[in-house]
Write a protein that holds these residues in place. Structure first.
Motif, PDB file in Angstrom:
ATOM      1  N   PHE A 267      16.130 -19.140 -27.479  1.00 10.96           N
ATOM      2  CA  PHE A 267      15.501 -20.183 -26.659  1.00 10.96           C
ATOM      3  C   PHE A 267      15.780 -21.569 -27.225  1.00 10.96           C
ATOM      4  O   PHE A 267      16.191 -22.482 -26.499  1.00 10.96           O
ATOM      5  CB  PHE A 267      13.993 -19.942 -26.583  1.00 10.96           C
ATOM      6  CG  PHE A 267      13.203 -21.173 -26.216  1.00 10.96           C
ATOM      7  CD1 PHE A 267      13.245 -21.672 -24.924  1.00 10.96           C
ATOM      8  CD2 PHE A 267      12.426 -21.830 -27.157  1.00 10.96           C
ATOM      9  CE1 PHE A 267      12.538 -22.812 -24.580  1.00 10.96           C
ATOM     10  CE2 PHE A 267      11.722 -22.959 -26.828  1.00 10.96           C
ATOM     11  CZ  PHE A 267      11.768 -23.455 -25.533  1.00 10.96           C
ATOM     12  N   ARG A 268      15.575 -21.772 -28.542  1.00 15.50           N
ATOM     13  CA  ARG A 268      15.747 -23.092 -29.126  1.00 15.50           C
ATOM     14  C   ARG A 268      17.197 -23.575 -29.024  1.00 15.50           C
ATOM     15  O   ARG A 268      17.469 -24.719 -28.654  1.00 15.50           O
ATOM     16  CB  ARG A 268      15.313 -23.084 -30.596  1.00 15.50           C
ATOM     17  CG  ARG A 268      13.833 -22.981 -30.821  1.00 15.50           C
ATOM     18  CD  ARG A 268      13.101 -24.140 -30.196  1.00 15.50           C
ATOM     19  NE  ARG A 268      13.493 -25.421 -30.765  1.00 15.50           N
ATOM     20  CZ  ARG A 268      12.907 -25.990 -31.794  1.00 15.50           C
ATOM     21  NH1 ARG A 268      11.891 -25.408 -32.377  1.00 15.50           N
ATOM     22  NH2 ARG A 268      13.319 -27.158 -32.244  1.00 15.50           N
TER      23      ARG A 268
ATOM     24  N   HIS B 199      13.135 -20.471 -18.917  1.00 17.37           N
ATOM     25  CA  HIS B 199      12.958 -20.260 -20.349  1.00 17.37           C
ATOM     26  C   HIS B 199      11.833 -21.109 -20.937  1.00 17.37           C
ATOM     27  O   HIS B 199      11.611 -21.079 -22.155  1.00 17.37           O
ATOM     28  CB  HIS B 199      14.266 -20.549 -21.095  1.00 17.37           C
ATOM     29  CG  HIS B 199      15.246 -19.433 -21.007  1.00 17.37           C
ATOM     30  ND1 HIS B 199      15.985 -19.189 -19.877  1.00 17.37           N
ATOM     31  CD2 HIS B 199      15.591 -18.455 -21.900  1.00 17.37           C
ATOM     32  CE1 HIS B 199      16.767 -18.140 -20.077  1.00 17.37           C
ATOM     33  NE2 HIS B 199      16.534 -17.677 -21.283  1.00 17.37           N
ATOM     34  N   SER B 200      11.102 -21.848 -20.102  1.00 20.27           N
ATOM     35  CA  SER B 200       9.920 -22.555 -20.585  1.00 20.27           C
ATOM     36  C   SER B 200       8.703 -21.647 -20.621  1.00 20.27           C
ATOM     37  O   SER B 200       7.665 -22.025 -21.168  1.00 20.27           O
ATOM     38  CB  SER B 200       9.628 -23.773 -19.705  1.00 20.27           C
ATOM     39  OG  SER B 200       9.175 -23.380 -18.420  1.00 20.27           O
TER      40      SER B 200
ATOM     41  N   LYS C  93       6.802 -30.025 -21.730  1.00 20.02           N
ATOM     42  CA  LYS C  93       7.042 -28.814 -20.941  1.00 20.02           C
ATOM     43  C   LYS C  93       6.726 -29.040 -19.465  1.00 20.02           C
ATOM     44  O   LYS C  93       7.505 -28.659 -18.579  1.00 20.02           O
ATOM     45  CB  LYS C  93       6.190 -27.681 -21.511  1.00 20.02           C
ATOM     46  CG  LYS C  93       6.409 -26.335 -20.850  1.00 20.02           C
ATOM     47  CD  LYS C  93       5.451 -25.302 -21.412  1.00 20.02           C
ATOM     48  CE  LYS C  93       5.636 -25.120 -22.896  1.00 20.02           C
ATOM     49  NZ  LYS C  93       4.739 -24.075 -23.455  1.00 20.02           N
TER      50      LYS C  93
ATOM     51  N   HIS D  69      18.257 -23.965 -25.251  1.00 24.67           N
ATOM     52  CA  HIS D  69      17.506 -25.028 -24.592  1.00 24.67           C
ATOM     53  C   HIS D  69      18.147 -26.388 -24.856  1.00 24.67           C
ATOM     54  O   HIS D  69      18.337 -27.192 -23.927  1.00 24.67           O
ATOM     55  CB  HIS D  69      16.066 -25.015 -25.113  1.00 24.67           C
ATOM     56  CG  HIS D  69      15.103 -25.742 -24.230  1.00 24.67           C
ATOM     57  ND1 HIS D  69      14.667 -25.238 -23.022  1.00 24.67           N
ATOM     58  CD2 HIS D  69      14.489 -26.945 -24.369  1.00 24.67           C
ATOM     59  CE1 HIS D  69      13.836 -26.084 -22.458  1.00 24.67           C
ATOM     60  NE2 HIS D  69      13.710 -27.136 -23.251  1.00 24.67           N
ATOM     61  N   GLU D  70      18.495 -26.648 -26.094  1.00 27.27           N
ATOM     62  CA  GLU D  70      19.102 -27.933 -26.437  1.00 27.27           C
ATOM     63  C   GLU D  70      20.494 -28.075 -25.841  1.00 27.27           C
ATOM     64  O   GLU D  70      20.848 -29.136 -25.311  1.00 27.27           O
ATOM     65  CB  GLU D  70      19.153 -28.087 -27.961  1.00 27.27           C
ATOM     66  CG  GLU D  70      17.769 -28.140 -28.610  1.00 27.27           C
ATOM     67  CD  GLU D  70      17.842 -28.218 -30.119  1.00 27.27           C
ATOM     68  OE1 GLU D  70      18.975 -28.167 -30.653  1.00 27.27           O
ATOM     69  OE2 GLU D  70      16.793 -28.330 -30.777  1.00 27.27           O
TER      70      GLU D  70
ATOM     71  N   SER E 235      10.310 -34.583 -26.228  1.00 28.44           N
ATOM     72  CA  SER E 235      10.860 -33.428 -26.948  1.00 28.44           C
ATOM     73  C   SER E 235      11.276 -33.780 -28.370  1.00 28.44           C
ATOM     74  O   SER E 235      11.490 -32.889 -29.189  1.00 28.44           O
ATOM     75  CB  SER E 235      12.074 -32.869 -26.199  1.00 28.44           C
ATOM     76  OG  SER E 235      13.170 -33.770 -26.272  1.00 28.44           O
TER      77      SER E 235
ATOM     78  N   GLN F 229      10.709 -16.155 -23.117  1.00 27.30           N
ATOM     79  CA  GLN F 229      11.051 -16.419 -24.515  1.00 27.30           C
ATOM     80  C   GLN F 229      10.913 -15.163 -25.365  1.00 27.30           C
ATOM     81  O   GLN F 229      11.697 -14.938 -26.290  1.00 27.30           O
ATOM     82  CB  GLN F 229      10.159 -17.535 -25.068  1.00 27.30           C
ATOM     83  CG  GLN F 229      10.418 -18.890 -24.426  1.00 27.30           C
ATOM     84  CD  GLN F 229       9.435 -19.944 -24.902  1.00 27.30           C
ATOM     85  OE1 GLN F 229       8.775 -19.791 -25.933  1.00 27.30           O
ATOM     86  NE2 GLN F 229       9.317 -21.034 -24.149  1.00 27.30           N
TER      87      GLN F 229
ATOM     88  N   LEU G 148      16.617 -23.731 -17.617  1.00 28.83           N
ATOM     89  CA  LEU G 148      15.652 -24.373 -18.517  1.00 28.83           C
ATOM     90  C   LEU G 148      14.221 -24.091 -18.077  1.00 28.83           C
ATOM     91  O   LEU G 148      13.335 -23.853 -18.912  1.00 28.83           O
ATOM     92  CB  LEU G 148      15.899 -25.880 -18.552  1.00 28.83           C
ATOM     93  CG  LEU G 148      17.228 -26.344 -19.153  1.00 28.83           C
ATOM     94  CD1 LEU G 148      17.395 -27.848 -18.946  1.00 28.83           C
ATOM     95  CD2 LEU G 148      17.303 -26.005 -20.625  1.00 28.83           C
TER      96      LEU G 148
END
Length: 643
Positions: free
Chosen positions: A272-273, A258-259, A201, A276-277, A179, A264, A255
């Motif tokens: 999402f970004r 949302h992949s 992913k 996600h983190e 990632s 998204q 997670l």
């Protein structure tokens, strides 16, 4: 005894056994856990072996490029024939050609959409490995649990449950490495981070599957097989590892969902970004709470996250830090000044032209930067490919800064909000920009001429021209002539007025390198739909006289289309540029672009570079794969922007 064992596993001692059956179970339990840890390290030995092989291939490719650069001589046709006669080169070329023919197209039966068969085969390999890892060497026995009433200990449920949990832990450093923008795999193998995103992913999805298999198997064991019930199951909920394990599963499920692109689109890319983190870091903490004895694998994941952020913010700091007060500005951190201009076509599609002034960051054609717009958000960045690149004769230095240019297609999210900063068409607005980069393969790698790069085809759709046009310019500047090669530039746009985005750049290349390349522009929305019908009738013609009639008819129809669409020269299109109006259809990648180029090529080496909508990449991969026959060695690099 529930779940994974405590560490160190090798030193775990047997408790006071109730009977021989209980002692046999404990001995088997400890043996299984030692085997699990060895299997986790074996997994990373396999990963290291694959990376080592790719590293050797990367070194080999770089040595070939250096050899070609030292030669600095364009091959004549006789030299090309000599190369064909080389048995070793022919064998290598044949293997590459066969592999590309079968691995470039979209995966079989569409099981993995928008990925190549090579990527699909990678997923299948990981699937097979995970299955073998989970079931080989398992003690499939059954033991009586000395409780009242007696319970059962099922080897399949406990030991497969442990093994899948261990594999999920082993994959954690891998998924975080894949990632990272600045990851060790890209440095070693030469594979740009965005092309590893697919594997990131899917490894994440494997962690999801393995975690839930681990959870379900142990839930059955603790909730049904162990006794007495429901006391045993209820008491388990009060234990630390169970609460943190459930929390980790919930975060991992978030997670996983949302992949998928559908989710998204519902929530928005920015959400999402950021989520996600944040959720990924919480997931690591929950895993630590679930089983601290596996902390080494989690520490590796956390270290990768912080190292990536350290390098990323370090790049930003040194790019924008002004160490000495001067006419550029005072001492301190300063965003770059940029101008933003808005364009709209007849369909109401909005594009932005962004120019970042006086940048001193060296980069090459084909690379991209992550841009942050403080006027919108200081914590949000997006990747954009530069639409220009410095000349080979004038590299970027502090004494010779360079103005970066970008063509940005306005969609939803941040680009939509960015367009609001430039409300009027053809009016320049000044905004601050923070950039981080460059990222992606340098032009020397993309324009690899050591293997298939004798003939070059550049294919782009819409704003994807930002990737291909600077690369073609770099190629033309690197050589004094085209002897022994053919260069074509193909650009598909919606309307002929979109040509204005790069009209000046294309005209400058035509003037600087006359006769060295061919430009074809496909206009998909302007013109008459009868154009496509003419193309199909031309393909079915057989006799020479009939072909002449079809060609004449085709010219007549194109004249009618041009008349309806407007004179291309009025849009700044030079006479050297071939403009083809398609009247509401997309170009046939095989018949209109790749096939005709193959007929023009000198020799069998072909290098195709492209960028544009994902659907265009799919059909281009299939078309390039199809020409890898009869000694043709055609390679493809598609600039992926799927995150």
């Amino acid at each position: 005894m529930d779940g994974l064992p405590s560490a160190p596993l090798e030193k775990r001692h047997l408790h006071s056994c109730v009977d021989d059956n209980d002692c046999d179970y404990m001995r088997t339990f400890n043996e299984q856990q030692v085997m699990n840890v060895k299997a986790m390290w074996a997994t990373w030995i396999v990963i290291a072996g694959i990376v080592f092989f790719l590293a050797l291939w990367n070194v080999h490719q770089k040595s070939n490029r250096k050899a070609c650069k030292k030669a600095a001589v364009v091959e004549t046709e006789s030299q090309i024939e000599d190369e064909k006669s080389s048995g070793i080169r022919r064998a290598i070329s044949g293997i590459q050609s066969t592999g590309r023919r079968w691995l470039y197209p979209q995966s079989i039966f569409g099981i993995f959409p928008r990925v190549t068969r090579l990527q699909g085969a990678t997923v299948i390999f990981v699937t097979i490995y995970s299955i073998l890892f989970s079931f080989i060497g398992i003690a499939y026995g059954e033991w009586v649990n000395p409780t009242t009433p007696p319970g059962r200990r099922i080897g399949f449920l406990e030991f497969v449950g442990d093994r899948t949990g261990c594999l999920a832990f082993a994959f954690v450093p891998l998924v975080f490495t894949l990632s990272a923008r600045d990851n060790i795999f890209s440095l070693i193998t030469g594979i740009s981070y965005q092309h590893l995103n697919f594997l990131h992913k899917w490894i994440g999805r494997f962690i999801f599957i393995l975690t839930w298999v681990h959870t379900i198997l142990w839930s059955i064991e603790l909730g049904i097989m162990y006794q007495p019930q429901p006391y045993k199951y209820v008491s388990t909920w009060n234990k630390r590892y169970w609460k943190w394990g459930v929390g980790a599963c919930a975060l991992l499920t978030f997670l996983f969902l949302h992949s998928f692109r559908t989710v998204q689109r519902w929530t928005g890319y920015e959400f999402f970004r950021k989520s996600h983190e944040f959720i990924a870091v919480l997931f690591l903490g929950a895993c630590w709470g679930h089983w601290p004895e596996m902390r080494e694998w989690l520490i590796a994941g956390i270290a990768i996250v912080f190292f990536d952020r350290f390098v990323r913010y370090g790049r930003i700091f040194f790019i924008h830090m002004n160490w000495v007060s001067s006419e550029i500005g005072a001492f301190g951190f300063h965003p770059h000044s940029a101008t933003l201009r808005r364009y709209e076509d007849s369909d109401g599609i909005v594009n932005l032209h962004l120019t970042i002034n006086n940048t001193t960051v060296p980069y090459t054609a084909g690379q991209h930067f992550f841009l942050t717009f403080p006027s919108l958000s200081s914590f949000e960045s997006h990747p954009f490919t530069t639409a220009n690149a410095p000349s080979l004769s004038k590299p970027i230095t502090k004494a010779t800064p360079f103005n970066q240019e970008y063509i940005i297609r306005v969609l939803s999210g941040q680009t939509h909000r960015l367009a609001k900063l430039a409300p009027e068409v053809d009016t320049e607005y000044t905004i601050p920009v923070v950039l981080c980069g460059p990222y992606g393969n340098p032009a020397t790698d993309l324009l690899d001429q050591s293997a298939e790069g004798k003939n070059f085809l550049f294919v782009s759709g819409g704003t994807g021209v930002s990737f291909t046009l600077p690369l073609m310019r770099t190629l033309l500047e690197s050589e004094k002539s085209n002897k022994g090669r053919c260069i074509n530039f193909v650009w598909a746009i919606r309307r002929i007025d979109n040509y204005a985005w790069f009209a000046d750049e294309i005209k400058a290349l035509l003037n600087s390198f006359p006769g060295r390349f061919k430009v074809r522009v496909f206009v998909t929305r302007d013109g008459n739909s009868s154009t496509s019908e003419v193309g199909s009738s031309s393909a079915s013609s057989s006799g020479d006289d009939e072909k002449k009639v079809v060609v004449a008819t085709e010219k007549k129809v194109f004249e009618e289309v041009n008349l309806k669409a407007g004179d291309a020269s009025a849009h700044g299109v030079p006479k050297e540029v071939e403009v083809i109006y398609l009247g509401g259809r997309h170009p046939d990648m095989a018949k209109d672009i790749v096939g005709p180029f193959r007929e023009q090529c000198i020799g069998n080496g072909i290098r195709v570079l492209g960028s544009g909508p994902p659907q265009m990449g799919e059909v281009l991969r299939k078309s390039v794969a199809a020409i890898n026959v009869g000694g043709v060695n055609a390679g493809l690099y598609w600039d992926s922007r799927e995150y």
